[in-house]
Motif scaffolding. Structure first.
Motif, PDB file in Angstrom:
ATOM      1  N   LEU A 298      15.550 -13.899  22.803  1.00  7.11           N
ATOM      2  CA  LEU A 298      15.804 -15.322  22.601  1.00  7.11           C
ATOM      3  C   LEU A 298      17.292 -15.640  22.627  1.00  7.11           C
ATOM      4  CD1 LEU A 298      13.204 -16.096  19.790  1.00  7.11           C
ATOM      5  CD2 LEU A 298      13.007 -16.549  22.238  1.00  7.11           C
ATOM      6  N   GLY A 299      18.133 -14.630  22.524  1.00 10.83           N
ATOM      7  CA  GLY A 299      19.568 -14.821  22.689  1.00 10.83           C
ATOM      8  C   GLY A 299      20.298 -15.365  21.488  1.00 10.83           C
ATOM      9  N   ILE A 300      19.751 -15.196  20.288  1.00 10.20           N
ATOM     10  CA  ILE A 300      20.411 -15.743  19.104  1.00 10.20           C
ATOM     11  C   ILE A 300      21.792 -15.123  18.914  1.00 10.20           C
ATOM     12  CG2 ILE A 300      20.205 -16.098  16.630  1.00 10.20           C
ATOM     13  CD1 ILE A 300      18.135 -17.545  18.305  1.00 10.20           C
ATOM     14  N   GLU A 301      21.862 -13.783  18.990  1.00 17.70           N
ATOM     15  CA  GLU A 301      23.139 -13.117  18.755  1.00 17.70           C
ATOM     16  C   GLU A 301      24.180 -13.533  19.792  1.00 17.70           C
ATOM     17  OE1 GLU A 301      24.936  -8.574  18.773  1.00 17.70           O
ATOM     18  OE2 GLU A 301      22.795  -8.898  18.449  1.00 17.70           O
ATOM     19  N   ARG A 315      18.905 -25.856  21.649  1.00 24.26           N
ATOM     20  CA  ARG A 315      17.731 -25.288  22.299  1.00 24.26           C
ATOM     21  C   ARG A 315      16.945 -24.377  21.372  1.00 24.26           C
ATOM     22  NH1 ARG A 315      21.107 -23.705  26.641  1.00 24.26           N
ATOM     23  NH2 ARG A 315      20.525 -21.540  26.218  1.00 24.26           N
ATOM     24  N   VAL A 316      17.630 -23.770  20.429  1.00 25.09           N
ATOM     25  CA  VAL A 316      16.947 -22.786  19.592  1.00 25.09           C
ATOM     26  C   VAL A 316      16.863 -23.176  18.122  1.00 25.09           C
ATOM     27  CG1 VAL A 316      17.524 -20.858  21.107  1.00 25.09           C
ATOM     28  CG2 VAL A 316      19.087 -21.474  19.282  1.00 25.09           C
ATOM     29  N   ALA A 317      17.744 -24.056  17.685  1.00 24.99           N
ATOM     30  CA  ALA A 317      17.713 -24.475  16.280  1.00 24.99           C
ATOM     31  C   ALA A 317      18.135 -25.929  16.181  1.00 24.99           C
ATOM     32  CB  ALA A 317      18.636 -23.589  15.434  1.00 24.99           C
ATOM     33  N   PRO A 318      17.292 -26.856  16.669  1.00 32.28           N
ATOM     34  CA  PRO A 318      17.661 -28.269  16.647  1.00 32.28           C
ATOM     35  C   PRO A 318      17.937 -28.753  15.238  1.00 32.28           C
ATOM     36  CG  PRO A 318      15.321 -27.982  17.105  1.00 32.28           C
ATOM     37  CD  PRO A 318      15.941 -26.636  17.182  1.00 32.28           C
ATOM     38  N   GLY A 319      18.993 -29.585  15.114  1.00 26.87           N
ATOM     39  CA  GLY A 319      19.362 -30.131  13.813  1.00 26.87           C
ATOM     40  C   GLY A 319      20.487 -29.391  13.131  1.00 26.87           C
ATOM     41  N   VAL A 320      20.798 -28.183  13.607  1.00 27.30           N
ATOM     42  CA  VAL A 320      21.894 -27.401  13.031  1.00 27.30           C
ATOM     43  C   VAL A 320      23.169 -27.706  13.804  1.00 27.30           C
ATOM     44  CG1 VAL A 320      22.755 -25.084  12.536  1.00 27.30           C
ATOM     45  CG2 VAL A 320      20.309 -25.598  12.291  1.00 27.30           C
ATOM     46  N   LYS A 321      24.286 -27.968  13.100  1.00 24.84           N
ATOM     47  CA  LYS A 321      25.554 -28.308  13.733  1.00 24.84           C
ATOM     48  C   LYS A 321      26.364 -27.048  14.015  1.00 24.84           C
ATOM     49  CE  LYS A 321      24.689 -32.675  13.573  1.00 24.84           C
ATOM     50  NZ  LYS A 321      24.382 -33.401  14.824  1.00 24.84           N
ATOM     51  N   ASP A 378       6.038 -33.392  22.802  1.00 21.77           N
ATOM     52  CA  ASP A 378       6.674 -34.211  23.836  1.00 21.77           C
ATOM     53  C   ASP A 378       7.364 -33.324  24.885  1.00 21.77           C
ATOM     54  OD1 ASP A 378       7.218 -36.690  24.986  1.00 21.77           O
ATOM     55  OD2 ASP A 378       9.216 -36.773  24.090  1.00 21.77           O
ATOM     56  N   GLY A 379       6.718 -32.240  25.253  1.00 26.80           N
ATOM     57  CA  GLY A 379       7.243 -31.344  26.276  1.00 26.80           C
ATOM     58  C   GLY A 379       8.151 -30.252  25.763  1.00 26.80           C
ATOM     59  N   THR A 380       8.579 -30.336  24.505  1.00 26.09           N
ATOM     60  CA  THR A 380       9.436 -29.315  23.917  1.00 26.09           C
ATOM     61  C   THR A 380       8.569 -28.201  23.329  1.00 26.09           C
ATOM     62  OG1 THR A 380      11.097 -30.981  23.387  1.00 26.09           O
ATOM     63  CG2 THR A 380      11.297 -28.854  22.288  1.00 26.09           C
ATOM     64  N   VAL A 381       8.966 -26.957  23.593  1.00 27.65           N
ATOM     65  CA  VAL A 381       8.181 -25.806  23.155  1.00 27.65           C
ATOM     66  C   VAL A 381       8.854 -25.179  21.938  1.00 27.65           C
ATOM     67  CG1 VAL A 381       7.082 -23.650  23.851  1.00 27.65           C
ATOM     68  CG2 VAL A 381       7.571 -25.409  25.569  1.00 27.65           C
ATOM     69  N   PHE A 382       8.115 -25.038  20.846  1.00 30.98           N
ATOM     70  CA  PHE A 382       8.616 -24.437  19.615  1.00 30.98           C
ATOM     71  C   PHE A 382       7.868 -23.140  19.333  1.00 30.98           C
ATOM     72  CE2 PHE A 382       9.779 -28.865  19.138  1.00 30.98           C
ATOM     73  CZ  PHE A 382      11.053 -28.796  18.587  1.00 30.98           C
ATOM     74  N   PHE A 383       8.633 -22.063  19.210  1.00 30.90           N
ATOM     75  CA  PHE A 383       8.099 -20.751  18.866  1.00 30.90           C
ATOM     76  C   PHE A 383       8.391 -20.538  17.395  1.00 30.90           C
ATOM     77  CE2 PHE A 383       8.654 -16.059  18.702  1.00 30.90           C
ATOM     78  CZ  PHE A 383       7.443 -15.671  19.226  1.00 30.90           C
ATOM     79  N   LEU A 386      11.714 -22.089  16.152  1.00 27.92           N
ATOM     80  CA  LEU A 386      12.723 -22.097  17.201  1.00 27.92           C
ATOM     81  C   LEU A 386      12.285 -22.912  18.405  1.00 27.92           C
ATOM     82  CD1 LEU A 386      13.810 -18.351  17.220  1.00 27.92           C
ATOM     83  CD2 LEU A 386      14.922 -20.271  16.063  1.00 27.92           C
ATOM     84  N   LYS A 387      13.207 -23.697  18.923  1.00 30.76           N
ATOM     85  CA  LYS A 387      12.988 -24.404  20.177  1.00 30.76           C
ATOM     86  C   LYS A 387      13.328 -23.444  21.313  1.00 30.76           C
ATOM     87  CE  LYS A 387      14.685 -28.362  22.818  1.00 30.76           C
ATOM     88  NZ  LYS A 387      15.646 -29.499  22.812  1.00 30.76           N
ATOM     89  N   VAL A 388      12.309 -23.084  22.135  1.00 30.49           N
ATOM     90  CA  VAL A 388      12.526 -22.049  23.150  1.00 30.49           C
ATOM     91  C   VAL A 388      12.376 -22.547  24.570  1.00 30.49           C
ATOM     92  CG1 VAL A 388      11.821 -20.196  21.604  1.00 30.49           C
ATOM     93  CG2 VAL A 388      10.104 -21.335  23.022  1.00 30.49           C
ATOM     94  N   GLY A 389      12.016 -23.798  24.777  1.00 35.59           N
ATOM     95  CA  GLY A 389      11.863 -24.264  26.141  1.00 35.59           C
ATOM     96  C   GLY A 389      11.564 -25.744  26.210  1.00 35.59           C
ATOM     97  N   GLN A 390      11.627 -26.276  27.440  1.00 35.97           N
ATOM     98  CA  GLN A 390      11.350 -27.675  27.699  1.00 35.97           C
ATOM     99  C   GLN A 390      10.555 -27.784  28.985  1.00 35.97           C
ATOM    100  OE1 GLN A 390      12.475 -30.466  25.686  1.00 35.97           O
ATOM    101  NE2 GLN A 390      10.954 -31.533  26.915  1.00 35.97           N
ATOM    102  N   VAL A 391       9.378 -28.410  28.921  1.00 36.91           N
ATOM    103  CA  VAL A 391       8.532 -28.582  30.100  1.00 36.91           C
ATOM    104  C   VAL A 391       8.765 -29.996  30.649  1.00 36.91           C
ATOM    105  CG1 VAL A 391       6.176 -28.568  30.998  1.00 36.91           C
ATOM    106  CG2 VAL A 391       6.824 -27.012  29.123  1.00 36.91           C
ATOM    107  N   PRO A 392       9.094 -30.134  31.940  1.00 39.68           N
ATOM    108  CA  PRO A 392       9.339 -31.481  32.495  1.00 39.68           C
ATOM    109  C   PRO A 392       8.066 -32.307  32.534  1.00 39.68           C
ATOM    110  CG  PRO A 392       9.293 -29.841  34.246  1.00 39.68           C
ATOM    111  CD  PRO A 392       9.259 -29.086  32.950  1.00 39.68           C
ATOM    112  N   PRO A 393       8.193 -33.637  32.608  1.00 43.00           N
ATOM    113  CA  PRO A 393       6.995 -34.482  32.675  1.00 43.00           C
ATOM    114  C   PRO A 393       6.201 -34.222  33.945  1.00 43.00           C
ATOM    115  CG  PRO A 393       8.989 -35.777  33.086  1.00 43.00           C
ATOM    116  CD  PRO A 393       9.438 -34.423  32.623  1.00 43.00           C
ATOM    117  N   LEU A 394       4.885 -34.380  33.865  1.00 42.50           N
ATOM    118  CA  LEU A 394       4.013 -34.123  35.006  1.00 42.50           C
ATOM    119  C   LEU A 394       3.695 -35.382  35.813  1.00 42.50           C
ATOM    120  CD1 LEU A 394       1.531 -31.537  33.439  1.00 42.50           C
ATOM    121  CD2 LEU A 394       3.668 -31.141  34.677  1.00 42.50           C
TER     122      LEU A 394
END
Length: 395
Positions: A298-301, A315-321, A378-383, A386-394
């Motif tokens: 996931l690339g955190i480090e 992308r991985v921790a929405p809301g954290v500054k 709403d197309g955002t993927v949460f594992f 963690l937010k790990v991806g975004q699917v575009p609208p179909l």
């Protein structure tokens, strides 16, 4: 006494020719039927292509020929081209796929079963542009039962498929697999005016580059789905069909999904649907064995080592500054030299612990595992968290 035995009566010779004559008539009738059916192939193919063209899928054949006499029809299409227009959200320009040959085979006595073979390679390009992708395989074959008015089942199989990006003379690998199968059928008892589709996708030895590091490692997948909400199977652009699904409250049920990647095993089930904006909503309940294998990917480090840009952190921790984190690591290093680096290097362990805290202990195929949801909002993927991806609208 004279011999009074009558002379044997001679049978008419024409009776000897009855069977050969009947066979000749039957052969002539069969030949006439075959050549009529062969002539109808072009008519039916052109009518089908015209219907597909209205839906934004234009099929062209550089040279078409029919063979296979006497018991089957072999329709060969050389220099085949498929142009897709308005098949994805926001894309109006044609996208053209081109391959050397397609051969479709139908037995005269089983006309509803069609078997097709595809000759590699195929190239993909935008209109007026050189090819941007190249698709290859060692064996490509499909079968359809019930075409065109009563579709019952369809399958497509590829051995050793590969997709490469083309940039001049340079070809960059994008996807590979040793074997891919896709099977679809009408669910038992499904009505023609509201068909329900059951599908199975199987991938062996697959990997996908440039999407997410998790997908870059070889994996096997077996996914079973059930699609509801269709009104019919008539040809139409995909965005239109997706809107139809959303308006009808349709959804995709992931009946079962099993993915294995080395020691990592993941199974999932749940339901996904489309919202009014054409984005995916839903939730899959996952059970994962070997989740610690995924966290480093996931690339955190790496994110922390690079200074945590806000866009990347979102992308991985929405809301954290990011500024708060950077200030924290700087303060740690000033207080105890090297402490900030230690915290960064142990970030993946912290994320793993966080997911473990949210999930539940479970067992999967005899291994310790964790169970937690994979959410689509709403197309955002949460594992987990963690937010790990975004699917575009179909659409």
């Amino acid at each position: 006494m004279p011999d009074m035995t009558p002379a044997p009566r001679r049978r008419p010779l024409w009776r000897l020719f009855i069977m050969p004559a009947l066979l000749l008539v039957a052969a002539a009738a069969w030949s006439a039927f075959w050549f009529y059916a062969a002539s109808e192939v072009g008519v039916r193919a052109d009518a089908w292509a015209a219907r597909e063209a209205k839906s934004g899928r234009v099929y062209e054949c550089g040279k078409r020929s029919v063979a296979g006499y006497p018991f089957r029809l072999e329709v060969r299409c050389d220099d085949a081209r498929v142009s897709l227009i308005s098949q994805t959200a926001g894309a109006q320009a044609p996208f053209t796929a081109r391959l050397g040959e397609i051969m479709v085979i139908a037995q005269i006595y089983q006309p509803k079963l069609l078997i097709a073979e595809f000759k590699a390679p195929a190239t993909l390009a935008d209109r007026g542009q050189p090819p941007s992708m190249k698709v290859n395989w060692t064996l490509g074959r499909s079968s359809v039962i019930g075409l065109p008015n009563d579709l019952q089942r369809a399958s497509i199989v590829f051995d050793n498929p590969s997709i490469d990006r083309i940039n001049g003379p340079v070809e960059t690998p994008l996807a590979r697999a040793s074997h891919v199968e896709l099977h679809g059928r009408l669910a038992e008892g499904s009505a023609k005016d509201h068909p329900v589709i059951e599908a199975v996708l199987q991938i062996s030895g697959g990997n996908i580059q440039e999407v997410h590091p998790v997908l870059a490692q070889p994996f096997d997948a077996d996914i079973q789905t059930r699609l509801t909400g269709l009104k019919d199977l008539a040809p139409k652009p995909w965005p239109e069909r997706f809107r139809e699904l959303q308006a009808a409250g349709g959804h995709v049920e992931i009946v079962r999904s099993r993915i294995q990647q080395g020691d990592l095993i993941s199974v999932a089930a749940g339901t996904l649907s489309l919202n009014a904006q054409g984005r995916i909503d839903g939730e899959l309940q996952m059970t994962v064995a070997g989740i610690e294998k995924v966290i480093p990917l996931l690339g955190i480090e790496k994110i922390l080592e690079e200074g945590v840009p806000q866009a990347t952190l979102d992308r991985v921790a929405p809301g954290v500054k990011s500024q708060d984190l950077n200030n924290l690591f700087g303060a740690l290093d000033r207080a105890v030299p090297g402490l900030g680096k230690v915290v960064k290097q142990n970030a993946n362990a912290g994320v793993t612990a966080g997911i473990n805290a949210l999930g539940k202990a479970a067992e999967l195929e005899g291994k310790k595992a964790r169970a937690f949801p994979l959410r689509f909002v709403d197309g955002t993927v949460f594992f987990g968290p963690l937010k790990v991806g975004q699917v575009p609208p179909l659409f």
